[in-house]
Design an enzyme around this catalytic site. Structure first.
Site, PDB file in Angstrom:
ATOM      1  N   LYS A  67       0.880  -1.178   0.000  1.00  0.00           N
ATOM      2  CA  LYS A  67       0.000   0.000   0.000  1.00  0.00           C
ATOM      3  C   LYS A  67       0.907   1.214   0.000  1.00  0.00           C
ATOM      4  O   LYS A  67       1.815   1.316   0.823  1.00  0.00           O
ATOM      5  CB  LYS A  67      -0.908   0.035   1.226  1.00  0.00           C
ATOM      6  N   HIS A 137     -13.097  11.435  10.726  1.00  0.00           N
ATOM      7  CA  HIS A 137     -13.456  10.608   9.568  1.00  0.00           C
ATOM      8  C   HIS A 137     -13.560   9.124   9.937  1.00  0.00           C
ATOM      9  O   HIS A 137     -14.503   8.430   9.533  1.00  0.00           O
ATOM     10  CB  HIS A 137     -12.404  10.820   8.468  1.00  0.00           C
ATOM     11  N   GLY A 220      -5.903   5.437  17.318  1.00  0.00           N
ATOM     12  CA  GLY A 220      -5.439   6.662  16.662  1.00  0.00           C
ATOM     13  C   GLY A 220      -3.931   6.791  16.558  1.00  0.00           C
ATOM     14  O   GLY A 220      -3.424   7.449  15.649  1.00  0.00           O
ATOM     15  N   THR A 221      -3.205   6.172  17.493  1.00  0.00           N
ATOM     16  CA  THR A 221      -1.757   6.387  17.542  1.00  0.00           C
ATOM     17  C   THR A 221      -1.039   5.487  16.543  1.00  0.00           C
ATOM     18  O   THR A 221      -0.935   4.283  16.745  1.00  0.00           O
ATOM     19  CB  THR A 221      -1.246   6.130  18.981  1.00  0.00           C
ATOM     20  N   LYS A 226       2.530  10.549  18.698  1.00  0.00           N
ATOM     21  CA  LYS A 226       1.081  10.579  18.966  1.00  0.00           C
ATOM     22  C   LYS A 226       0.784   9.807  20.254  1.00  0.00           C
ATOM     23  O   LYS A 226       1.517   8.866  20.603  1.00  0.00           O
ATOM     24  CB  LYS A 226       0.297   9.952  17.814  1.00  0.00           C
TER      25      LYS A 226
HETATM   26  P1  NAD Z   1      -9.675  13.263  11.370  1.00  0.00           P
HETATM   27  O1  NAD Z   1      -8.737  14.360  11.030  1.00  0.00           O
HETATM   28  O2  NAD Z   1     -10.890  13.075  10.547  1.00  0.00           O
HETATM   29  O3  NAD Z   1     -10.135  13.390  12.894  1.00  0.00           O
HETATM   30  C1  NAD Z   1      -9.192  13.687  13.901  1.00  0.00           C
HETATM   31  C2  NAD Z   1      -9.784  13.400  15.254  1.00  0.00           C
HETATM   32  O4  NAD Z   1      -8.804  13.735  16.238  1.00  0.00           O
HETATM   33  C3  NAD Z   1     -11.006  14.244  15.565  1.00  0.00           C
HETATM   34  O5  NAD Z   1     -11.814  13.525  16.482  1.00  0.00           O
HETATM   35  C4  NAD Z   1     -10.395  15.453  16.244  1.00  0.00           C
HETATM   36  O6  NAD Z   1     -11.302  16.166  17.060  1.00  0.00           O
HETATM   37  C5  NAD Z   1      -9.322  14.788  17.072  1.00  0.00           C
HETATM   38  N1  NAD Z   1      -8.234  15.685  17.424  1.00  0.00           N
HETATM   39  C6  NAD Z   1      -7.572  16.554  16.626  1.00  0.00           C
HETATM   40  N2  NAD Z   1      -6.631  17.203  17.322  1.00  0.00           N
HETATM   41  C7  NAD Z   1      -6.711  16.756  18.616  1.00  0.00           C
HETATM   42  C8  NAD Z   1      -6.000  17.041  19.802  1.00  0.00           C
HETATM   43  N3  NAD Z   1      -5.027  17.934  19.823  1.00  0.00           N
HETATM   44  N4  NAD Z   1      -6.350  16.369  20.915  1.00  0.00           N
HETATM   45  C9  NAD Z   1      -7.327  15.444  20.900  1.00  0.00           C
HETATM   46  N5  NAD Z   1      -8.035  15.123  19.794  1.00  0.00           N
HETATM   47  C10 NAD Z   1      -7.719  15.776  18.669  1.00  0.00           C
HETATM   48  O7  NAD Z   1      -8.772  11.944  11.374  1.00  0.00           O
HETATM   49  P2  NAD Z   1      -9.215  10.438  11.188  1.00  0.00           P
HETATM   50  O8  NAD Z   1      -9.083  10.070   9.757  1.00  0.00           O
HETATM   51  O9  NAD Z   1     -10.498  10.191  11.893  1.00  0.00           O
HETATM   52  O10 NAD Z   1      -8.016   9.676  11.936  1.00  0.00           O
HETATM   53  C11 NAD Z   1      -7.901   9.736  13.342  1.00  0.00           C
HETATM   54  C12 NAD Z   1      -6.571   9.150  13.769  1.00  0.00           C
HETATM   55  O11 NAD Z   1      -6.509   7.773  13.411  1.00  0.00           O
HETATM   56  C13 NAD Z   1      -5.359   9.787  13.090  1.00  0.00           C
HETATM   57  O12 NAD Z   1      -4.344   9.953  14.060  1.00  0.00           O
HETATM   58  C14 NAD Z   1      -4.941   8.775  12.053  1.00  0.00           C
HETATM   59  O13 NAD Z   1      -3.575   8.869  11.715  1.00  0.00           O
HETATM   60  C15 NAD Z   1      -5.270   7.497  12.792  1.00  0.00           C
HETATM   61  N6  NAD Z   1      -5.439   6.322  11.947  1.00  0.00           N
HETATM   62  C16 NAD Z   1      -4.986   5.143  12.458  1.00  0.00           C
HETATM   63  C17 NAD Z   1      -5.108   3.994  11.709  1.00  0.00           C
HETATM   64  C18 NAD Z   1      -4.631   2.686  12.275  1.00  0.00           C
HETATM   65  O14 NAD Z   1      -4.595   1.690  11.548  1.00  0.00           O
HETATM   66  N7  NAD Z   1      -4.320   2.601  13.536  1.00  0.00           N
HETATM   67  C19 NAD Z   1      -5.703   4.021  10.431  1.00  0.00           C
HETATM   68  C20 NAD Z   1      -6.206   5.250   9.978  1.00  0.00           C
HETATM   69  C21 NAD Z   1      -6.079   6.384  10.747  1.00  0.00           C
END
Ligand code: NAD
Length: 321
Positions: A67, A137, A220-221, A226
């Site tokens: 990917k 998202h 998220g991390t 992060k």
């Molecule tokens: P997004 O930008 O749509 O949403 C971000 C989220 O984080 C929102 O809920 C926002 O309010 C919150 N946020 C932003 N800044 C913040 C802060 N300083 N403190 C606390 N919360 C905060 O992003 P997304 O696409 O929903 O992705 C969320 C996270 O998941 C990202 O860190 C992304 O890299 C991670 N992710 C992880 C995987 C995995 O496989 N583990 C896969 C995809 C995405």
């Protein structure tokens, strides 16, 4: 060679297909049949973009590929998703390119499937309240997939940007669950299962707020720096992950490892629970924690499933290559 577009992926891959693909590949990783290659992720010095590759080989499923993609923060203003990716699948016997598959929708469903697999294997069977930390998202995908794993009656949610919560509330409403925006402390006090999916760089949930018996899927991390959880939670919980090497470097356990609170050997791959090498949860008052960092093999597994289903349903574009 097949081309499977983003729209086609949405048409052919549902949550149960993604769940099965991710559960199988986690099992294959623990059986030694599948492994991820080292991840490359670089700031390209243009458009503030981060670009990289995640790749691997699943010998059990005979899936080989990569990917490629990353994060373009300016895309939203252009009406595009910030995260962009595509998957290339290769024939493991000949190395020939087999398929090009859209990776954006698949990333969301495979990430949601990962936490759902953790809930299926680790959460208490009587879990009733689902706690959502995050409302971006990915959060809607996470909520839908998590909700299918237990007989939840209610969703409690907290987000750093409260204005984003009504969007998540609509998802809960669509699947027939009541929804309440709460403080972080109340979320911890009520939730039996917590899914965190934010881009935070500091702890959002503290150990003392989480009740015994909770299952936490920390999703998220996925980058150094992060953080979503109090590192003390890693000591209180039995800790699982998709891949230990990724967990300790870019996943949530990086902080507890760096602080010397836990050791690498304290972290168990979720696949070990799936193949019954590890018992998983052993008590109702045990806190279980899944650090879902997102491995390339998950992407390849769902992309391979999408390519097969699209071809079967006559929805893939066939091209000479
Ligand atoms: P997004 O930008 O749509 O949403 C971000 C989220 O984080 C929102 O809920 C926002 O309010 C919150 N946020 C932003 N800044 C913040 C802060 N300083 N403190 C606390 N919360 C905060 O992003 P997304 O696409 O929903 O992705 C969320 C996270 O998941 C990202 O860190 C992304 O890299 C991670 N992710 C992880 C995987 C995995 O496989 N583990 C896969 C995809 C995405």
């Amino acid at each position: 060679m097949l081309i499977v577009s983003e729209e086609t992926c949405k048409e052919v891959i549902g949550r149960s297909d993604a769940f099965k693909a991710v559960e199988s590949v986690f099992a294959a990783m623990s059986s030694g049949d599948a492994y991820n290659f080292p991840v490359i992720r670089e700031a390209i010095g243009h458009a503030d973009a981060l670009y990289g590759f995640k790749s691997g080989f699943d010998k059990a499923g005979m899936v080989l590929g990569v990917k490629s993609g990353g994060y373009w923060p300016g895309n939203m203003a252009k009406g595009l998703t910030n995260h962009q990716s595509a998957v290339l699948l290769f024939d493991p016997d000949t190395g020939r390119l087999e398929a090009v598959v859209g990776g954006n929708y698949l990333t969301a469903v495979r990430t949601a499937a990962s936490s759902a697999v953790s809930i299926a294997h680790l959460a208490r069977k009587d879990s009733k309240v689902l706690g959502m930390v995050g409302a971006g998202h990915q959060a809607g995908f996470q909520l839908r997939a998590a909700a299918e794993q237990r007989n939840f009656e209610k969703v409690v949610a907290w987000n750093f940007h409260p204005d984003m919560l009504p969007g998540l509330g609509k998802v809960a409403e669509e699947i027939g669950l009541s929804f309440e925006a709460v403080s972080q402390e109340q979320l911890g006090a009520e939730a039996d299962v917590i899914v965190s999916i934010t881009s935070a760089h500091e702890p959002l949930m503290m150990k003392d707020w989480v009740k015994p018996g909770t299952h936490i899927a920390c999703m998220g991390t996925d980058t150094a720096g992060k953080q979503e959880l109090d590192p003390a939670l890693m000591v209180a919980a039995t800790v699982f992950t998709d891949e230990v090497a990724q967990s300790i470097t870019i996943g949530e356990t990086q902080h507890a490892i760096a602080a010397g609170l836990i050791k690498e050997s304290d972290i168990t791959p979720l696949g070990d629970v799936i193949i019954k090498k590890h018992a998983g949860r052993t008590a109702d008052d045990e806190i279980t924690l899944f650090d879902g960092t997102g491995v390339g093999l998950q992407d390849l597994a769902v992309a391979s499933a999408a390519a097969k289903l699209a071809q079967k349903q006559g929805k893939a574009i066939e091209a000479e290559f």
